[in-house]
Design an enzyme around this catalytic site. Structure first.
Site, PDB file in Angstrom:
ATOM      1  CD  GLU A 114       5.295 -22.822 -55.723  1.00 54.19           C
ATOM      2  OE1 GLU A 114       6.177 -23.321 -54.982  1.00 54.19           O
ATOM      3  OE2 GLU A 114       4.101 -23.108 -55.631  1.00 54.19           O
ATOM      4  CD  GLU A 163       0.855 -17.829 -48.173  1.00 55.34           C
ATOM      5  OE1 GLU A 163      -0.284 -18.266 -48.395  1.00 55.34           O
ATOM      6  OE2 GLU A 163       1.867 -18.169 -48.825  1.00 55.34           O
ATOM      7  CE  LYS A 215       2.031 -22.653 -47.381  1.00 59.69           C
ATOM      8  NZ  LYS A 215       3.086 -22.045 -48.221  1.00 59.69           N
ATOM      9  CD  GLU A 271       6.519 -24.688 -46.757  1.00 59.47           C
ATOM     10  OE1 GLU A 271       5.533 -24.425 -47.474  1.00 59.47           O
ATOM     11  OE2 GLU A 271       7.647 -24.913 -47.217  1.00 59.47           O
TER      12      GLU A 271
END
Length: 333
Positions: free
Chosen positions: A258, A306, A309, A315
């Site tokens: 990541e 997203e 999250k 995030e």
């Protein structure tokens, strides 16, 4: 993707085919595919988007049956995570590991699985499950003729202590040394989640934005080995390399499982910075790091914003693409 405070580890000196198969080659850049959102495109649309953009590799965070079905015969290289909630069960029982392999690997023909990840950023007492889980998964894969799929785990960067200068890097806990030595015996890489963004966010006084985002202008020298760094990403990765050497596993390859930069939601999070970082990452990793030249396999986090999250607002804003599949900012693969 658990967040961590990495500023404390960065010194002030940073100012300046039958069923599944192993791939035949290693590409440099993949993209992580998270699904914590209520507005995301279908799995089949996502696979088509990867292919249309020339993205050759994907990481998924659980054995998502819909995604695995959509990925059949796509040619996309794949990392599949065993969820942290399943790690204890697989560590405890060879038959549980065999069942996981049967249900999530053997049943899906036409996948190109590169790695299975026994947990992501595992913490606390659960770390004792990593080595037995890897062993049981390796045995289960070998038993069905799929031993070419490598099994590893993904660590947080704070698993490395004394990360500056990079040559001083050492694993903070003994369990990672055990993991590293096991990986050395199996030929699997160590997966590491590397985020210069959080280091910069937590210490902007001492870490220059250009150094954190692959922009020119800052050079840092490691006086222990004479290597010179022009980006924080390289320094962080080479701290992992140094820790592997000290653990007695110098031959273990690092895969960056990541790395990314948010486009909104917090300090330093902007579309301009995210574009600079992620484009810089794409353009950079083919050459490796000062300590390890050659392509560095890297996965950008993440394919989509997203909206469900949890945690801090950033995030929700790591996506290269919006849920409608339009680019969050201009990016070139």
């Amino acid at each position: 993707m658990a967040r961590q405070d990495v500023a404390s580890m960065l010194a002030v000196a940073l100012i300046v085919g039958a069923f599944a198969s192993a791939p035949t080659s290693v590409q440099s850049i993949g993209v992580c595919y998270g699904v914590i959102g209520n507005n995301l495109p279908s799995r089949s649309e996502v696979v088509q988007l990867y292919r249309s953009k020339g993205i050759t590799d994907m990481r998924i965070y659980f054995a998502d049956g819909q995604a695995l079905s959509a990925l059949r015969n796509s040619g996309i290289g794949l990392i599949i995570d065993v969820g942290n909630d399943q790690l204890g069960s697989i560590a405890a029982s060879a038959s549980n590991a065999a069942g996981w392999v049967k249900d999530n690997v053997q049943r899906y023909q036409g996948l190109t699985i590169k790695y299975i990840t026994a947990g992501n950023e595992v913490q606390g007492g659960d770390t004792r499950n990593i080595v037995p889980a890897i062993r049981n998964l390796n045995a289960a894969l070998s038993a069905v003729g799929l031993g070419g799929i490598k099994v590893s785990t993904a660590i947080r960067f704070d698993a490395v202590a004394n990360s500056f200068p990079p040559s001083a890097g050492v694993f903070a806990q003994s369990y990672i040394t055990d993991v590293a030595r096991l990986l050395a015996s199996t030929g699997a890489p160590l997966l590491a989640n590397i985020y210069p963004y959080f280091a910069y966010r937590d210490n902007p006084r001492d870490i220059q934005l250009n150094y954190a985002t692959f922009r020119p202008g800052t050079t840092v020298r490691d006086d222990n080995n004479g290597l010179t760094y022009t980006c924080l990403f390289d320094a962080m990765v080479d701290a992992v390399h140094a820790a592997l050497e000290k653990a007695g596993a110098p031959g273990v390859r690092v895969v960056v499982s990541e790395s990314g930069w948010p486009s909104a939601g917090g300090f330093g999070a902007s579309a301009d910075n995210a574009r600079a970082y992620n484009q810089g990452l794409i353009d950079h990793v083919g050459g490796g790091t000062p300590k390890r030249r050659g392509a560095l396999e890297t996965y950008i986090f993440a394919m989509f914003d997203e909206n469900q999250k949890t945690g801090i607002e950033t995030e929700k804003h790591f996506g290269l693409f919006r849920p409608d599949k339009s680019p969050a900012y201009a990016i070139r693969f």
